[in-house]
Motif scaffolding. Structure first.
Motif, short mmCIF file in Angstrom:
data_model
loop_
_atom_site.label_atom_id
_atom_site.label_comp_id
_atom_site.label_asym_id
_atom_site.label_seq_id
_atom_site.Cartn_x
_atom_site.Cartn_y
_atom_site.Cartn_z
N GLU A 15 3.34 18.75 -3.52
CA GLU A 15 2.93 17.91 -4.49
C GLU A 15 1.46 18.11 -4.83
O GLU A 15 0.60 18.53 -3.86
N PRO A 16 1.08 17.75 -6.04
CA PRO A 16 -0.13 17.89 -6.50
C PRO A 16 -1.22 17.02 -5.67
O PRO A 16 -0.89 15.74 -5.16
N GLY A 17 -2.32 17.20 -5.46
CA GLY A 17 -3.51 16.23 -5.14
C GLY A 17 -3.58 14.94 -6.09
O GLY A 17 -3.07 15.05 -7.18
N PRO A 18 -4.69 14.11 -5.56
CA PRO A 18 -5.34 14.11 -4.38
C PRO A 18 -4.71 13.75 -3.25
O PRO A 18 -3.47 13.06 -3.04
N TYR A 19 -5.27 14.28 -1.99
CA TYR A 19 -4.60 14.01 -0.89
C TYR A 19 -5.32 13.15 -0.03
O TYR A 19 -6.69 13.15 -0.15
N ASP A 20 -5.10 12.26 0.64
CA ASP A 20 -5.62 11.21 1.65
C ASP A 20 -6.41 12.10 2.86
O ASP A 20 -7.76 11.86 3.24
N LEU A 21 -5.74 12.90 3.45
CA LEU A 21 -6.25 13.77 4.55
C LEU A 21 -5.84 15.14 4.44
O LEU A 21 -4.66 15.55 4.28
N MET A 51 0.69 -1.23 0.24
CA MET A 51 -0.03 -0.04 -0.07
C MET A 51 0.92 1.31 -0.04
O MET A 51 1.77 1.21 0.52
N SER A 52 0.42 2.12 -0.76
CA SER A 52 1.17 3.48 -0.67
C SER A 52 1.04 4.28 0.64
O SER A 52 0.11 4.28 1.09
N THR A 53 2.04 5.24 0.82
CA THR A 53 1.93 5.79 2.07
C THR A 53 0.89 7.04 1.93
O THR A 53 1.08 7.68 0.79
N PRO A 54 -0.03 7.15 2.84
CA PRO A 54 -0.90 8.22 2.90
C PRO A 54 -0.37 9.64 2.90
O PRO A 54 0.67 9.79 3.29
N THR A 55 -1.18 10.62 2.21
CA THR A 55 -0.51 11.91 1.79
C THR A 55 -1.30 12.89 2.92
O THR A 55 -2.59 12.59 2.94
N LEU A 56 -0.57 13.84 3.34
CA LEU A 56 -1.30 14.66 4.22
C LEU A 56 -0.96 16.33 3.60
O LEU A 56 0.02 16.25 3.19
N ALA A 57 -1.91 17.00 3.60
CA ALA A 57 -1.95 18.31 3.43
C ALA A 57 -2.45 19.39 4.17
O ALA A 57 -3.30 19.07 4.91
N VAL A 58 -1.70 20.50 4.50
CA VAL A 58 -2.43 21.42 5.30
C VAL A 58 -2.48 22.64 4.55
O VAL A 58 -1.50 23.25 3.84
N PHE A 59 -3.40 23.41 4.61
CA PHE A 59 -3.58 24.67 4.02
C PHE A 59 -4.25 25.91 4.87
O PHE A 59 -4.88 25.59 5.87
N LYS A 60 -3.95 26.91 4.25
CA LYS A 60 -4.41 28.06 5.36
C LYS A 60 -5.43 29.13 4.49
O LYS A 60 -4.90 29.13 3.37
N LEU A 61 -6.28 29.55 5.16
CA LEU A 61 -7.41 30.77 4.46
C LEU A 61 -6.93 31.77 5.30
O LEU A 61 -5.87 32.05 5.60
N ALA A 62 -7.92 32.67 5.90
CA ALA A 62 -7.93 33.63 6.52
C ALA A 62 -7.51 33.35 8.13
O ALA A 62 -8.53 33.09 8.81
N SER A 63 -6.34 33.55 8.59
CA SER A 63 -6.04 33.11 9.89
C SER A 63 -4.77 33.95 10.12
O SER A 63 -3.95 34.44 9.39
N CYS A 64 -4.19 33.34 11.60
CA CYS A 64 -3.22 33.95 12.15
C CYS A 64 -2.02 32.88 11.89
O CYS A 64 -0.74 33.01 12.34
N ASP A 65 -2.12 31.55 11.72
CA ASP A 65 -1.24 30.57 11.32
C ASP A 65 -1.16 29.70 12.75
O ASP A 65 -0.24 28.95 12.97
N GLY A 66 -1.90 30.19 13.86
CA GLY A 66 -1.46 29.52 15.30
C GLY A 66 -1.80 28.28 15.20
O GLY A 66 -1.01 27.33 15.99
N CYS A 67 -2.79 27.57 14.56
CA CYS A 67 -3.11 26.19 14.27
C CYS A 67 -2.18 25.54 13.88
O CYS A 67 -1.84 24.16 14.05
N GLN A 68 -1.68 25.98 12.58
CA GLN A 68 -0.48 25.32 11.91
C GLN A 68 0.83 25.00 12.82
O GLN A 68 1.35 24.22 12.64
N LEU A 69 0.87 26.20 13.50
CA LEU A 69 2.14 26.01 14.47
C LEU A 69 1.93 25.21 15.66
O LEU A 69 2.88 24.57 16.08
N THR A 70 0.73 24.92 15.97
CA THR A 70 0.40 23.93 16.93
C THR A 70 1.08 22.51 16.56
O THR A 70 1.49 21.66 17.05
N LEU A 71 0.67 22.28 15.25
CA LEU A 71 1.01 21.02 14.59
C LEU A 71 2.65 21.00 14.45
O LEU A 71 3.30 19.99 14.83
N LEU A 72 3.42 21.97 14.28
CA LEU A 72 4.75 21.98 14.30
C LEU A 72 5.33 21.95 15.55
O LEU A 72 6.36 21.41 15.89
#
Length: 252
Positions: free
Chosen positions: A48-54, A1-22
């Motif tokens: 990398e282009p999609g599709p993304y698993d999550l 099985m291929s390794t699942p792909t994860l993508a993280v995107f940002k709209l209008a925000s302060c980046d705080g939730c992405q920083l929580t992941l980091l």
């Protein structure tokens, strides 16, 4: 099985939730061993282009470009999870929903004619189907890791839907409302912060938005009892999840 792909995107925000992941540090290293991070501009310029698993999406829809972009993201995602108050409730920028956004534009910007924005700030779920909403301003790292792990394992995330009051009891904190008459949104706010503010004898400010069983109209008289007039109650609710709490007030 291929390794699942994860993508993280940002709209209008302060980046705080992405920083929580980091900020997950060691846990993130373990996670990176089980997924291929295909898109996460906060961490890497490699895309990398999609599709993304999550796909994780931070931020609210505040511009016509945001509205178009989230539809594109949804189409490229097998599972889409929104993270944080902005993505799940419109965020603090949803305060514009209760005022004249054109007046804000005139006051703030020297050339408002160059600014393209929507009259409201709305959650991602108002525009596309969402598989799960993780609340918080910012999100809790433990809950974030649980959601990612659960979706990659094909199970439902184990994120509680009870209120902050439950967390106060868990950590043995004295109720600030009962003991001190402190205005507190804990009874109607989603758990996840560990009841941080009440632990320091401060009332909850509702960072995680309405909990699953909300009776906000019943709380209003208690806030008035504890010294808040109608204007102060409005200000108390006009924070990170203003739009979400006002939706609860309008509910039958």
């Amino acid at each position: 099985m291929s390794t699942p792909t994860l993508a993280v995107f940002k709209l209008a925000s302060c980046d705080g939730c992405q920083l929580t992941l980091l900020d997950c540090e060691d846990e993130l290293l373990a996670l990176a061993g089980g997924v291929r991070i295909a898109h996460f501009l906060e961490a890497s310029s490699a895309v990398e282009p999609g599709p993304y698993d999550l796909t994780l999406v931070e931020g609210s829809v505040t511009t016509p470009e945001d509205a178009e972009r989230i539809r594109t993201i949804r189409a490229a995602s097998h599972r889409l999870v929104t993270i944080g108050a902005c993505a799940t409730a419109g965020g603090i920028q949803a305060l514009r929903n209760f005022a004249d956004v054109d007046e804000f534009r005139r006051v703030v910007y020297a050339h408002p004619e160059y600014i393209s924005t929507l009259s409201t700030s709305t959650p991602v779920s108002a525009h596309v189907d969402v598989d799960f909403e993780l609340r918080g301003c910012p999100v809790d790292r433990r809950q974030l890791l649980e959601v990612i792990t659960a979706f990659l394992a094909g199970r439902k995330p184990d994120v509680p839907n009870h209120s902050v009051c439950f967390e106060c009891k868990q950590r043995g904190s004295v109720c600030v409302t009962v003991a001190h008459g402190t205005p507190c949104l804990g009874p109607v706010t989603h758990a996840g912060c560990g009841a941080l503010c009440p632990a320091y004898r401060r009332g909850c400010f509702g960072c995680f938005g309405p909990s699953g069983s909300v009776n906000l109209p019943a709380l209003i008289p208690l806030l008035r009892r504890d010294g808040l007039d109608d204007d102060a109650v409005e200000r108390f609710l006009h924070t990170f999840n203003a739009a979400a709490f006002h939706e609860e007030l309008r509910s039958p």
